[in-house]
Design an enzyme around this catalytic site. Structure first.
Site, PDB file in Angstrom:
ATOM      1  N   LYS A   1      -3.751   1.999  -3.104  1.00 33.56           N
ATOM      2  CA  LYS A   1      -5.348   2.018  -3.342  1.00 33.56           C
ATOM      3  C   LYS A   1      -5.646   3.294  -3.968  1.00 33.56           C
ATOM      4  O   LYS A   1      -6.203   3.220  -4.790  1.00 33.56           O
ATOM      5  CB  LYS A   1      -5.895   1.686  -1.836  1.00 33.56           C
ATOM      6  CG  LYS A   1      -7.517   1.823  -1.956  1.00 33.56           C
ATOM      7  CD  LYS A   1      -8.025   1.434  -0.761  1.00 33.56           C
ATOM      8  CE  LYS A   1      -9.490   1.845  -0.656  1.00 33.56           C
ATOM      9  NZ  LYS A   1      -9.951   1.436   0.479  1.00 33.56           N
TER      10      LYS A   1
ATOM     11  N   HIS B   1      14.177 -13.528  26.272  1.00 30.10           N
ATOM     12  CA  HIS B   1      15.274 -12.718  26.628  1.00 30.10           C
ATOM     13  C   HIS B   1      15.282 -11.468  26.543  1.00 30.10           C
ATOM     14  O   HIS B   1      16.592 -10.661  26.677  1.00 30.10           O
ATOM     15  CB  HIS B   1      16.721 -13.508  25.730  1.00 30.10           C
ATOM     16  CG  HIS B   1      16.639 -15.049  25.948  1.00 30.10           C
ATOM     17  ND1 HIS B   1      17.162 -15.400  27.066  1.00 30.10           N
ATOM     18  CD2 HIS B   1      16.172 -15.994  25.414  1.00 30.10           C
ATOM     19  CE1 HIS B   1      17.267 -16.901  27.191  1.00 30.10           C
ATOM     20  NE2 HIS B   1      16.212 -17.173  26.212  1.00 30.10           N
TER      21      HIS B   1
ATOM     22  N   LYS C   1      -0.476  13.833   7.840  1.00 28.48           N
ATOM     23  CA  LYS C   1      -0.265  13.946   6.610  1.00 28.48           C
ATOM     24  C   LYS C   1      -0.382  15.417   6.222  1.00 28.48           C
ATOM     25  O   LYS C   1       0.497  15.887   5.431  1.00 28.48           O
ATOM     26  CB  LYS C   1      -1.250  13.072   5.618  1.00 28.48           C
ATOM     27  CG  LYS C   1      -1.096  11.610   5.582  1.00 28.48           C
ATOM     28  CD  LYS C   1      -2.166  11.138   4.837  1.00 28.48           C
ATOM     29  CE  LYS C   1      -2.146   9.515   4.915  1.00 28.48           C
ATOM     30  NZ  LYS C   1      -3.496   9.045   3.841  1.00 28.48           N
TER      31      LYS C   1
ATOM     32  N   GLU D   1      -5.179   0.447  13.742  1.00 31.00           N
ATOM     33  CA  GLU D   1      -5.736   1.458  12.571  1.00 31.00           C
ATOM     34  C   GLU D   1      -7.238   1.198  12.857  1.00 31.00           C
ATOM     35  O   GLU D   1      -8.250   2.046  12.583  1.00 31.00           O
ATOM     36  CB  GLU D   1      -5.296   1.412  11.398  1.00 31.00           C
ATOM     37  CG  GLU D   1      -5.452   2.521  10.345  1.00 31.00           C
ATOM     38  CD  GLU D   1      -4.740   2.623   9.045  1.00 31.00           C
ATOM     39  OE1 GLU D   1      -3.557   3.328   9.113  1.00 31.00           O
ATOM     40  OE2 GLU D   1      -5.012   1.808   8.194  1.00 31.00           O
TER      41      GLU D   1
ATOM     42  N   GLY E   1      -7.626  -0.567   2.866  1.00 26.43           N
ATOM     43  CA  GLY E   1      -6.192  -0.803   3.006  1.00 26.43           C
ATOM     44  C   GLY E   1      -5.681  -1.974   3.708  1.00 26.43           C
ATOM     45  O   GLY E   1      -4.911  -2.643   3.334  1.00 26.43           O
ATOM     46  N   ARG E   2      -5.968  -1.753   4.827  1.00 22.94           N
ATOM     47  CA  ARG E   2      -5.434  -2.986   5.967  1.00 22.94           C
ATOM     48  C   ARG E   2      -6.251  -4.235   5.583  1.00 22.94           C
ATOM     49  O   ARG E   2      -5.771  -5.302   6.472  1.00 22.94           O
ATOM     50  CB  ARG E   2      -5.553  -2.359   7.466  1.00 22.94           C
ATOM     51  CG  ARG E   2      -6.832  -2.026   7.747  1.00 22.94           C
ATOM     52  CD  ARG E   2      -6.679  -1.255   9.048  1.00 22.94           C
ATOM     53  NE  ARG E   2      -8.085  -0.637   9.388  1.00 22.94           N
ATOM     54  CZ  ARG E   2      -8.636   0.567   9.074  1.00 22.94           C
ATOM     55  NH1 ARG E   2      -7.839   1.216   8.217  1.00 22.94           N
ATOM     56  NH2 ARG E   2      -9.547   1.167   9.548  1.00 22.94           N
TER      57      ARG E   2
ATOM     58  N   GLU F   1       4.422   9.172   0.331  1.00 22.93           N
ATOM     59  CA  GLU F   1       5.566   8.229   0.308  1.00 22.93           C
ATOM     60  C   GLU F   1       5.753   7.194  -0.767  1.00 22.93           C
ATOM     61  O   GLU F   1       6.799   7.022  -1.520  1.00 22.93           O
ATOM     62  CB  GLU F   1       5.292   7.351   1.957  1.00 22.93           C
ATOM     63  CG  GLU F   1       5.476   8.010   2.836  1.00 22.93           C
ATOM     64  CD  GLU F   1       4.138   8.598   3.511  1.00 22.93           C
ATOM     65  OE1 GLU F   1       3.205   8.813   2.470  1.00 22.93           O
ATOM     66  OE2 GLU F   1       4.011   9.049   4.730  1.00 22.93           O
TER      67      GLU F   1
END
Ligand code: F6P
Length: 553
Positions: free
Chosen positions: A214, A393, A517, A362, A276-277, A220
């Site tokens: 965005k 399990h 960050k 978030e 973003g999410r 990263e």
């Protein structure tokens, strides 16, 4: 700054509706689901809702008609509907960033009008969708070729957080709808191993990189994109001119895209009113669209839209996101539930809970209200879970017999996916038998009397007793299609919205990720050059020194 300040709103824990819920909780005491079902033979069908293709059973919750009435009164007092309508209208309800919150416009039909600052945003949404569709068709048909003229056979999406989790999750979920001739991979981690493993067996001449960011400043993503460009140009023995055929960008930031060297003609735009999410149904979905094709992508959007309309128009008693949101508020505050499990009984939903973690945590991992005052109530839960039956399990033991209250969503499908071999189709009933058995065991448990009746030795009775009374929602659909996936995601998006509205927090900012960050940028020179970092604490200083020593620096 804010059009939506909450001055004048009574603090949540001073609302009479909140106090009433507290009293009601005390009165409920240890009421058991066994009693609730015994008292109401119609509960198993009465406490259900149908939304589009989703059948929701909420009968195995620790609620009565009175609980539900009180919860709805709380929603009314908190004016959830008012904030919802403001969101759909395009008002700037993300107050700390002064932004509209309009992911619902991303799936609105062409003739819808949604205005931000006086401009209808829907035509722009469809223009980008059309551009994405044309591009996806060119890649899928082989018309779009790489620098050397070879057909694109590999698509590598590079992005992180909301620019990765959505398309990566949906690609897994809809694998049976994908073009199996294409290899589609997702790279997010700045750990070089991620990109290395994604490209090591690919031919650069056949590879398209989709750079999803965005802001186009996320370290990263830009680092991985730069390394991918080096890999491509080295592999092709070509110069910068090869980038245009192998790199496209999904972003709101045309300047940064151009700075990186990607032709902005190959940029697919979205807007600052898409969080973003909440973005994977925007241009961020391009990799997915290439994989499943534009028609299937549109079905996905229609699924989202169906639940948007339900949320916007259904009455409170029949409004599924409202109900799920309220149930979460109920358990978080009045049962001290700290977490919420999402347990899909579909291997294709293996990344669904990871996606929801960002969506929910978030959004609602906040501890001040919209006006900046500390909250005195619980906010978002820890969301976790993996596909059944693997979890059974591993960690289900703790849900069944541990000391914690863990509300859980069970998501299952009547039909296995279409392209399974017949022998594997037969396994589906076994999968679903587990699905139904687990919510039954969690709700009703096993009493000491029932254990004794099986002839169990007295000293083992406490160990083999299951208290039960563990709340679950069951969500059942016929099949996991693109539309159903869209419906499921919109259901959770709006559930998260409802909770944020009640808790009076801004569910659409994420300042909490900023500090890490900033500190990472400050610490990096200490690792690489041994630079002094002013104000670094004693522990971090020693760890940096240890790291440098281990790397022989
Ligand atoms: O983790 C913080 C965050 O801003 C997320 O909200 C977002 O989805 C992610 O980083 C990636 O950001 P971008 O798409 O700008 O690279």
């Amino acid at each position: 700054m804010s059009q939506m300040n909450t001055e004048g709103r009574t603090r949540l824990n001073q609302m009479p509706e909140w106090t009433a819920l507290g009293k009601h909780r005390e009165q409920m005491g240890d009421t058991h689901l066994r009693e609730l079902f015994a008292a109401d033979p119609g509960r198993g069908t009465g406490y259900t809702l149908t939304v589009g293709d989703l059948y929701l059973d909420y009968s195995k919750h620790l609620v009565t008609d009175e609980t539900l009435r009180l919860l709805r009164e709380l929603a009314a007092a908190a004016d959830v509907a008012g904030l919802r309508d403001a969101m759909f209208r395009g008002e700037k309800i993300n107050t700390t960033e002064d932004r509209a919150v309009l992911h619902t416009a991303l799936r609105a039909p062409r003739d819808t009008v949604v205005e931000v600052d006086g401009e209808n945003v829907v035509p722009g949404v469809h223009a980008v969708l059309d551009k994405m569709a044309a591009f996806a068709d060119r890649v899928r048909s082989g018309e779009w070729t790489g620098h050397t003229g070879k057909r694109i056979k590999n698509v590598v999406n590079i992005g992180i957080g909301g620019s990765d989790l959505g398309p990566a999750m949906a690609y897994e979920a809809l694998r049976s709808f994908t073009d199996r001739g294409l290899t589609v991979r997702f790279v997010s981690n700045v750990d070089g191993a991620d990109l290395h493993e994604a490209v090591r067996d690919l031919d650069p001449a056949e590879t398209l990189f989709v750079i999803a960011s965005k802001t186009f400043t996320t370290i990263e993503t830009i680092t991985n994109a730069t390394s991918a460009r080096d890999w491509l140009l080295t592999g092709l023995r070509a110069g910068q001119e090869a980038v245009a055929k192998h790199f496209v960008a999904l972003s709101t930031n045309a300047d940064k895209v151009a700075d990186f060297g990607i032709d902005t003609a190959n940029m697919f735009e979205f807007w600052d009113w898409v969080g973003g999410r909440y973005s994977f149904d925007s241009a961020i979905g391009l990799s997915l669209m290439i994989a499943i094709g534009p028609d299937r992508f549109r079905e996905l959007l229609d699924g989202f839209h169906l639940v948007d309309e339900h949320f916007r128009t259904a009455p409170a008693e029949a409004n599924a996101p409202l109900l799920l949101g309220l149930l979460g508020v109920w358990y978080g505050q009045f049962f001290d539930a700290q977490s919420h499990a999402v347990l899909p009984y579909s291997h294709y939903l293996s990344k669904f809970t990871a996606y929801l973690q960002q969506l929910d945590m978030e959004s609602n991992g906040k501890s001040v209200d919209r006006d900046g005052n500390p909250v005195d109530w619980q906010t978002g839960p820890v969301v976790w879970g993996t596909p059944g039956t693997n979890g059974q399990h591993a960690y289900y033991q703790l849900i069944h017999q541990g000391t914690k209250v863990i509300p859980a969503d069970f998501i299952g499908f009547a039909e296995p996916v279409a392209d399974l071999q017949p022998g594997l189709v037969a396994q589906h009933d076994l999968l679903m038998a587990n699905f139904f058995a687990q919510t039954q065991a969690l709700a009703f448990g096993k009493t000491p009397e029932e254990v004794r009746a099986e002839g169990v030795a007295e000293e083992l009775v406490p160990h083999k007793t299951f208290r039960g009374n563990h709340p679950t929602t069951t969500i059942l659909a016929r099949e996991l299609t693109p539309s159903v996936l869209g419906q499921l995601i919109a259901l959770y998006e709006h559930k998260v919205f409802v909770q944020g509205a009640i808790w009076n927090i801004d569910s659409f900012d994420q300042w909490g990720v900023e500090l890490g960050k900033v500190l990472a940028k400050r610490v990096e020179p200490a690792l690489t050059e041994g630079a002094e970092v002013p104000g670094l604490d004693g522990s971090s200083k020693a760890l940096v020194a240890k790291y440098r020593a281990l790397r022989g620096r």
